[in-house]
Design a protein around this motif. Structure first.
Motif, PDB file in Angstrom:
ATOM      1  N   PHE A   1       0.837  -1.210   0.000  1.00  0.00           N
ATOM      2  CA  PHE A   1       0.000   0.000   0.000  1.00  0.00           C
ATOM      3  C   PHE A   1       0.870   1.258   0.000  1.00  0.00           C
ATOM      4  O   PHE A   1       0.509   2.267  -0.603  1.00  0.00           O
ATOM      5  N   LEU A   2       2.031   1.221   0.667  1.00  0.00           N
ATOM      6  CA  LEU A   2       2.927   2.377   0.654  1.00  0.00           C
ATOM      7  C   LEU A   2       3.544   2.549  -0.737  1.00  0.00           C
ATOM      8  O   LEU A   2       3.656   3.676  -1.238  1.00  0.00           O
ATOM      9  N   ARG A   3       3.919   1.450  -1.360  1.00  0.00           N
ATOM     10  CA  ARG A   3       4.451   1.510  -2.731  1.00  0.00           C
ATOM     11  C   ARG A   3       3.410   2.124  -3.669  1.00  0.00           C
ATOM     12  O   ARG A   3       3.738   2.971  -4.512  1.00  0.00           O
ATOM     13  N   ASN A   4       2.139   1.717  -3.501  1.00  0.00           N
ATOM     14  CA  ASN A   4       1.077   2.261  -4.348  1.00  0.00           C
ATOM     15  C   ASN A   4       0.846   3.740  -4.092  1.00  0.00           C
ATOM     16  O   ASN A   4       0.577   4.513  -5.020  1.00  0.00           O
ATOM     17  N   GLU A   5       0.930   4.158  -2.832  1.00  0.00           N
ATOM     18  CA  GLU A   5       0.749   5.574  -2.498  1.00  0.00           C
ATOM     19  C   GLU A   5       1.819   6.428  -3.166  1.00  0.00           C
ATOM     20  O   GLU A   5       1.519   7.483  -3.748  1.00  0.00           O
ATOM     21  N   VAL A   6       3.062   5.992  -3.071  1.00  0.00           N
ATOM     22  CA  VAL A   6       4.163   6.749  -3.665  1.00  0.00           C
ATOM     23  C   VAL A   6       4.036   6.765  -5.182  1.00  0.00           C
ATOM     24  O   VAL A   6       4.230   7.792  -5.834  1.00  0.00           O
ATOM     25  N   ARG A   7       3.678   5.624  -5.776  1.00  0.00           N
ATOM     26  CA  ARG A   7       3.518   5.567  -7.238  1.00  0.00           C
ATOM     27  C   ARG A   7       2.393   6.495  -7.684  1.00  0.00           C
ATOM     28  O   ARG A   7       2.540   7.230  -8.676  1.00  0.00           O
ATOM     29  N   ALA A   8       1.269   6.504  -6.950  1.00  0.00           N
ATOM     30  CA  ALA A   8       0.146   7.366  -7.322  1.00  0.00           C
ATOM     31  C   ALA A   8       0.546   8.831  -7.244  1.00  0.00           C
ATOM     32  O   ALA A   8       0.159   9.646  -8.099  1.00  0.00           O
ATOM     33  N   GLU A   9       1.333   9.185  -6.249  1.00  0.00           N
ATOM     34  CA  GLU A   9       1.751  10.582  -6.110  1.00  0.00           C
ATOM     35  C   GLU A   9       2.710  10.980  -7.227  1.00  0.00           C
ATOM     36  O   GLU A   9       2.628  12.091  -7.763  1.00  0.00           O
ATOM     37  N   THR A  10       3.614  10.071  -7.617  1.00  0.00           N
ATOM     38  CA  THR A  10       4.530  10.396  -8.711  1.00  0.00           C
ATOM     39  C   THR A  10       3.764  10.555 -10.024  1.00  0.00           C
ATOM     40  O   THR A  10       4.127  11.380 -10.871  1.00  0.00           O
ATOM     41  N   GLU A  11       2.684   9.797 -10.186  1.00  0.00           N
ATOM     42  CA  GLU A  11       1.862   9.950 -11.388  1.00  0.00           C
ATOM     43  C   GLU A  11       1.146  11.287 -11.390  1.00  0.00           C
ATOM     44  O   GLU A  11       1.031  11.946 -12.423  1.00  0.00           O
ATOM     45  N   ARG A  12       0.657  11.716 -10.219  1.00  0.00           N
ATOM     46  CA  ARG A  12       0.013  13.034 -10.138  1.00  0.00           C
ATOM     47  C   ARG A  12       1.021  14.143 -10.403  1.00  0.00           C
ATOM     48  O   ARG A  12       0.710  15.129 -11.078  1.00  0.00           O
ATOM     49  N   MET A  13       2.231  13.990  -9.909  1.00  0.00           N
ATOM     50  CA  MET A  13       3.275  14.978 -10.170  1.00  0.00           C
ATOM     51  C   MET A  13       3.609  15.023 -11.655  1.00  0.00           C
ATOM     52  O   MET A  13       3.770  16.097 -12.240  1.00  0.00           O
TER      53      MET A  13
END
Length: 327
Positions: free
Chosen positions: A305-317
């Motif tokens: 879930f932490l990996r997914n959170e970071v990936r989602a944020e990098t996609e938003r960036m």
């Protein structure tokens, strides 16, 4: 026997005896005549000690007090190295909370400067040579810091109006202060919230009003405080602790391998030069921000879930920059 101990011993000997010969002092102190001369001169010149040599009696004694400052040995004695350290700490503390400690420690500083001596760095030189550079400090002043500190030390409750930046709302809270924490250039109060019947951590600069109450604070054990606030990563507390497994690039590992992200972390240098770090955390918000700060030099291995959170944020960036053309 240190110089500090000798000063007290000399004072004790001369206070207890009407007269002390040179040899009696040397025997009692187990020092050379040259050292005794230096000690006596220091006491007379720096602390106005009324020590005289009585030729008729053949020894040293205290005479009528000299004019000027009264003779008095400080309650605490420090070596020159310890004094430099204390002056340095004062400089740092004054920067952490300007003006809060200065009035309380000014009398001690005068004594410390005298002990430091004319041939050592003065207090002003110390403050000029040591600089504390702070980033991320919130500009809103913590004007209630003194009142909160008083409540904390006197074990009293406080009533506060707290502004939540996350929810953009203000709430009255009744708190029993437990600990003040300075973290990443800002002050936080760990307290028992009587409305929530739970431990909470508050940013001190988010208090818009503070009222000191006469009611005794509810005490929470240090073990409970540590379990709530110190088990996980960063400023966000919680008892539900998980382990983040992070892999750092070979380049970043040269720095990260020497850093402490958490007292209970476990790190290992991998054969390919990368660095794997296992860090306990209770809330993903802050550790995610620190992971993002290092960009492509760190990868979240687990939990998922932490990996997914970071990936989602990098996609938003990425989407922010994808829709913006350089001018």
């Amino acid at each position: 026997m240190s110089q500090t101990e000798r000063f007290y011993k000399i004072d004790q000997l001369l206070q207890s005896n009407k007269i002390m010969s040179r040899q009696q002092l040397l025997d009692a102190l187990q020092i050379s005549w040259a050292t005794l001369k230096r000690d006596l001169a220091f006491l007379k010149e720096r602390f106005n000690a009324p020590i005289v040599y009585d030729r008729d009696a053949g020894g040293y004694r205290f005479s009528t007090p000299n004019t000027g400052p009264a003779y008095e040995l400080p309650g605490l004695w420090f070596s020159a190295e310890e004094t430099c350290a204390l002056l340095t700490m004062h400089s740092l503390l004054a920067e952490l909370e300007p003006g809060f400690l200065t009035p309380h420690v000014q009398p001690l500083l005068s004594r410390l400067e005298a002990i430091l001596g004319r041939d050592q760095q003065s207090f002003n030189q110390v403050t000029q040579r040591i600089r504390l550079v702070r980033t991320g400090i919130r500009r809103k002043g913590s004007k209630y810091f003194s009142l909160i500190s008083r409540a904390l030390l006197e074990r009293k409750r406080i009533k506060v109006l707290h502004y939540s930046r996350e929810k953009d709302e203000r709430l009255d809270r009744l708190l029993s202060p437990q600990r003040l924490v300075f973290y990443r250039n800002n002050w936080y109060l760990e307290a028992w919230c009587h409305a929530r019947q739970a431990l909470r951590r508050f940013s001190v600069d988010a208090f818009e009003t503070v009222e000191l109450l006469g009611q005794d604070a509810q005490d929470i054990s240090q073990d409970d405080l540590n379990e709530q606030f110190d088990a996980g990563y960063g400023i966000y507390g919680g008892k539900d602790v998980q382990i983040a497994v992070l892999r750092f690039s070979e380049a970043s590992s040269r720095w990260v391998a020497d850093e402490e992200w958490h007292p209970n972390q476990v790190g290992s240098l991998d054969p390919d030069g990368t660095y794997t770090l296992r860090v306990p955390f209770s809330d993903s918000r802050e550790i995610a921000m620190d992971i993002l700060r290092l960009g492509h030099h760190v990868e979240v291995i687990e939990p998922a879930f932490l990996r997914n959170e970071v990936r989602a944020e990098t996609e938003r960036m990425s989407s922010v920059y994808a829709n913006t053309e350089c001018q």
